[in-house]
Design a protein around this motif. Structure first.
Motif, PDB file in Angstrom:
ATOM      1  N   ARG A  37      29.493   4.554   1.761  1.00 43.79           N
ATOM      2  CA  ARG A  37      29.491   6.019   1.685  1.00 43.79           C
ATOM      3  C   ARG A  37      28.498   6.440   0.607  1.00 43.79           C
ATOM      4  O   ARG A  37      28.590   5.983  -0.522  1.00 43.79           O
ATOM      5  N   THR A  38      27.578   7.294   0.985  1.00 46.22           N
ATOM      6  CA  THR A  38      26.614   7.847   0.032  1.00 46.22           C
ATOM      7  C   THR A  38      26.538   9.349   0.248  1.00 46.22           C
ATOM      8  O   THR A  38      26.862   9.852   1.329  1.00 46.22           O
ATOM      9  N   PHE A  39      26.114  10.056  -0.779  1.00 47.92           N
ATOM     10  CA  PHE A  39      26.034  11.513  -0.721  1.00 47.92           C
ATOM     11  C   PHE A  39      24.706  11.962  -1.312  1.00 47.92           C
ATOM     12  O   PHE A  39      24.215  11.375  -2.277  1.00 47.92           O
ATOM     13  N   ALA A  40      24.120  13.004  -0.741  1.00 49.78           N
ATOM     14  CA  ALA A  40      22.816  13.493  -1.167  1.00 49.78           C
ATOM     15  C   ALA A  40      22.875  14.202  -2.517  1.00 49.78           C
ATOM     16  O   ALA A  40      21.891  14.200  -3.255  1.00 49.78           O
ATOM     17  N   HIS A  41      24.002  14.817  -2.832  1.00 47.72           N
ATOM     18  CA  HIS A  41      24.113  15.615  -4.052  1.00 47.72           C
ATOM     19  C   HIS A  41      25.392  15.263  -4.801  1.00 47.72           C
ATOM     20  O   HIS A  41      26.381  14.855  -4.195  1.00 47.72           O
ATOM     21  N   CYS A  42      25.360  15.495  -6.090  1.00 47.93           N
ATOM     22  CA  CYS A  42      26.556  15.286  -6.906  1.00 47.93           C
ATOM     23  C   CYS A  42      26.492  16.198  -8.124  1.00 47.93           C
ATOM     24  O   CYS A  42      25.407  16.431  -8.669  1.00 47.93           O
ATOM     25  N   ARG A  43      27.637  16.701  -8.531  1.00 51.39           N
ATOM     26  CA  ARG A  43      27.766  17.490  -9.767  1.00 51.39           C
ATOM     27  C   ARG A  43      28.951  16.969 -10.557  1.00 51.39           C
ATOM     28  O   ARG A  43      30.052  16.821 -10.020  1.00 51.39           O
ATOM     29  N   ASP A  44      28.708  16.699 -11.824  1.00 46.78           N
ATOM     30  CA  ASP A  44      29.816  16.443 -12.731  1.00 46.78           C
ATOM     31  C   ASP A  44      30.447  17.797 -13.008  1.00 46.78           C
ATOM     32  O   ASP A  44      29.744  18.776 -13.274  1.00 46.78           O
ATOM     33  N   LEU A  45      31.765  17.866 -12.927  1.00 43.02           N
ATOM     34  CA  LEU A  45      32.460  19.126 -13.141  1.00 43.02           C
ATOM     35  C   LEU A  45      33.013  19.158 -14.565  1.00 43.02           C
ATOM     36  O   LEU A  45      33.334  18.121 -15.136  1.00 43.02           O
ATOM     37  N   PRO A  46      33.145  20.337 -15.143  1.00 39.14           N
ATOM     38  CA  PRO A  46      33.507  20.442 -16.555  1.00 39.14           C
ATOM     39  C   PRO A  46      34.981  20.166 -16.874  1.00 39.14           C
ATOM     40  O   PRO A  46      35.338  20.127 -18.037  1.00 39.14           O
ATOM     41  N   HIS A  47      35.814  19.970 -15.869  1.00 42.87           N
ATOM     42  CA  HIS A  47      37.242  19.761 -16.116  1.00 42.87           C
ATOM     43  C   HIS A  47      37.747  18.552 -15.343  1.00 42.87           C
ATOM     44  O   HIS A  47      37.153  18.131 -14.352  1.00 42.87           O
ATOM     45  N   LEU A  48      38.849  18.015 -15.783  1.00 41.58           N
ATOM     46  CA  LEU A  48      39.588  16.951 -15.097  1.00 41.58           C
ATOM     47  C   LEU A  48      38.819  15.641 -14.969  1.00 41.58           C
ATOM     48  O   LEU A  48      39.144  14.832 -14.116  1.00 41.58           O
ATOM     49  N   ASP A  49      37.799  15.417 -15.803  1.00 41.48           N
ATOM     50  CA  ASP A  49      36.997  14.192 -15.689  1.00 41.48           C
ATOM     51  C   ASP A  49      36.622  13.975 -14.228  1.00 41.48           C
ATOM     52  O   ASP A  49      36.890  12.943 -13.645  1.00 41.48           O
ATOM     53  N   SER A  50      36.012  14.985 -13.618  1.00 36.37           N
ATOM     54  CA  SER A  50      35.815  14.989 -12.167  1.00 36.37           C
ATOM     55  C   SER A  50      34.356  15.167 -11.774  1.00 36.37           C
ATOM     56  O   SER A  50      33.524  15.610 -12.563  1.00 36.37           O
ATOM     57  N   SER A  51      34.095  14.813 -10.526  1.00 38.84           N
ATOM     58  CA  SER A  51      32.772  15.022  -9.950  1.00 38.84           C
ATOM     59  C   SER A  51      32.935  15.348  -8.470  1.00 38.84           C
ATOM     60  O   SER A  51      33.890  14.927  -7.825  1.00 38.84           O
ATOM     61  N   LEU A  52      31.983  16.108  -7.959  1.00 37.33           N
ATOM     62  CA  LEU A  52      31.964  16.501  -6.556  1.00 37.33           C
ATOM     63  C   LEU A  52      30.679  15.969  -5.948  1.00 37.33           C
ATOM     64  O   LEU A  52      29.582  16.235  -6.455  1.00 37.33           O
ATOM     65  N   HIS A  53      30.799  15.208  -4.873  1.00 34.95           N
ATOM     66  CA  HIS A  53      29.676  14.606  -4.170  1.00 34.95           C
ATOM     67  C   HIS A  53      29.625  15.234  -2.778  1.00 34.95           C
ATOM     68  O   HIS A  53      30.673  15.396  -2.153  1.00 34.95           O
ATOM     69  N   TRP A  54      28.427  15.578  -2.279  1.00 32.17           N
ATOM     70  CA  TRP A  54      28.368  16.185  -0.967  1.00 32.17           C
ATOM     71  C   TRP A  54      27.014  15.987  -0.297  1.00 32.17           C
ATOM     72  O   TRP A  54      25.999  15.798  -0.946  1.00 32.17           O
ATOM     73  N   THR A  55      27.060  16.057   1.026  1.00 40.57           N
ATOM     74  CA  THR A  55      25.877  16.082   1.881  1.00 40.57           C
ATOM     75  C   THR A  55      26.154  17.124   2.960  1.00 40.57           C
ATOM     76  O   THR A  55      27.198  17.079   3.603  1.00 40.57           O
ATOM     77  N   TYR A  56      25.243  18.071   3.130  1.00 36.10           N
ATOM     78  CA  TYR A  56      25.399  19.082   4.169  1.00 36.10           C
ATOM     79  C   TYR A  56      24.314  18.887   5.209  1.00 36.10           C
ATOM     80  O   TYR A  56      23.128  18.854   4.896  1.00 36.10           O
ATOM     81  N   ASP A  57      24.708  18.727   6.457  1.00 39.28           N
ATOM     82  CA  ASP A  57      23.800  18.595   7.590  1.00 39.28           C
ATOM     83  C   ASP A  57      23.876  19.914   8.361  1.00 39.28           C
ATOM     84  O   ASP A  57      24.804  20.133   9.139  1.00 39.28           O
ATOM     85  N   SER A  58      22.893  20.796   8.134  1.00 41.70           N
ATOM     86  CA  SER A  58      22.945  22.120   8.753  1.00 41.70           C
ATOM     87  C   SER A  58      22.795  22.061  10.267  1.00 41.70           C
ATOM     88  O   SER A  58      23.388  22.871  10.971  1.00 41.70           O
ATOM     89  N   ALA A  59      22.026  21.120  10.767  1.00 41.21           N
ATOM     90  CA  ALA A  59      21.853  21.013  12.218  1.00 41.21           C
ATOM     91  C   ALA A  59      23.172  20.634  12.899  1.00 41.21           C
ATOM     92  O   ALA A  59      23.489  21.138  13.974  1.00 41.21           O
ATOM     93  N   ALA A  60      23.936  19.767  12.274  1.00 42.32           N
ATOM     94  CA  ALA A  60      25.212  19.334  12.850  1.00 42.32           C
ATOM     95  C   ALA A  60      26.377  20.209  12.388  1.00 42.32           C
ATOM     96  O   ALA A  60      27.488  20.053  12.863  1.00 42.32           O
ATOM     97  N   ARG A  61      26.127  21.127  11.443  1.00 47.43           N
ATOM     98  CA  ARG A  61      27.179  21.965  10.835  1.00 47.43           C
ATOM     99  C   ARG A  61      28.296  21.088  10.279  1.00 47.43           C
ATOM    100  O   ARG A  61      29.467  21.329  10.505  1.00 47.43           O
ATOM    101  N   ASN A  62      27.907  20.061   9.540  1.00 46.55           N
ATOM    102  CA  ASN A  62      28.835  19.076   9.027  1.00 46.55           C
ATOM    103  C   ASN A  62      28.655  18.958   7.514  1.00 46.55           C
ATOM    104  O   ASN A  62      27.538  18.822   7.031  1.00 46.55           O
ATOM    105  N   LEU A  63      29.742  18.996   6.787  1.00 46.85           N
ATOM    106  CA  LEU A  63      29.739  18.853   5.339  1.00 46.85           C
ATOM    107  C   LEU A  63      30.568  17.634   4.972  1.00 46.85           C
ATOM    108  O   LEU A  63      31.763  17.582   5.261  1.00 46.85           O
ATOM    109  N   SER A  64      29.938  16.636   4.383  1.00 47.02           N
ATOM    110  CA  SER A  64      30.658  15.453   3.905  1.00 47.02           C
ATOM    111  C   SER A  64      30.857  15.617   2.405  1.00 47.02           C
ATOM    112  O   SER A  64      29.899  15.888   1.680  1.00 47.02           O
ATOM    113  N   ILE A  65      32.104  15.471   1.971  1.00 43.35           N
ATOM    114  CA  ILE A  65      32.451  15.714   0.575  1.00 43.35           C
ATOM    115  C   ILE A  65      33.300  14.566   0.054  1.00 43.35           C
ATOM    116  O   ILE A  65      34.135  14.023   0.766  1.00 43.35           O
ATOM    117  N   ALA A  66      33.102  14.261  -1.226  1.00 40.05           N
ATOM    118  CA  ALA A  66      34.027  13.385  -1.949  1.00 40.05           C
ATOM    119  C   ALA A  66      34.310  14.058  -3.285  1.00 40.05           C
ATOM    120  O   ALA A  66      33.396  14.500  -3.976  1.00 40.05           O
TER     121      ALA A  66
END
Length: 154
Positions: A37-66
């Protein structure tokens, strides 16, 4: 033209991208996922020792998130949600990653209709490839979400 839910989903990620602060010790660069599993983008979030990883495919209207965070206890759980109907918890469409009774990790969907106890149930978005894992002592839940009108096939 984007649907209301599609627009809300896009605005949510614009908000996250603009408002999330990047910490000195990047959780994004140190998090790896199993099953290739890989993701095109990632942001470290300022709370909960957390991060959000995502890839958005606009042609398929699909958002993969971790979403990855440190749970409150080693046997704890991690949840993330999208609320296509507005603010607050009521109306949220959630994925919750947790330790199952057999010790493996699991993820389930929850349609949050009321405040109080919640129950597993179908959500407003099509989902696929739901998975939960415990990378480096942090709990992660991931999956692909499609816009309410469904995914487009390429």
């Amino acid at each position: 033209m984007a649907t209301g839910a599609h627009l809300n989903l896009a605005l949510l990620f614009v908000f996250i991208a603009v408002s999330a602060s990047v910490s000195a010790a990047s959780r994004c660069s140190s998090t790896t996922f199993s099953a290739d599993r890989t993701f095109a983008h990632c942001r470290d979030l300022p709370h909960l020792d957390s991060s959000l990883h995502w890839t958005y495919d606009s042609a398929a209207r699909n958002l993969s998130i971790a979403f990855v965070a440190t749970p409150a206890s080693p046997e704890g759980w991690v949840a993330w949600a999208i609320n296509p109907s507005g603010g607050g918890m009521r109306g949220s469409q959630a994925l919750i990653g947790f330790h199952q009774a057999n010790g493996s990790m699991g993820v389930k969907t929850y349609n949050i209709t009321e405040y109080g106890p919640i129950a597993e149930g179908r959500i407003a978005f099509q989902t696929a490839d739901l998975a939960a894992e415990f990378p480096a002592g942090r709990c992660g839940s991931s999956g692909s979400w499609c816009c309410p009108r469904g995914c487009r096939r390429r």
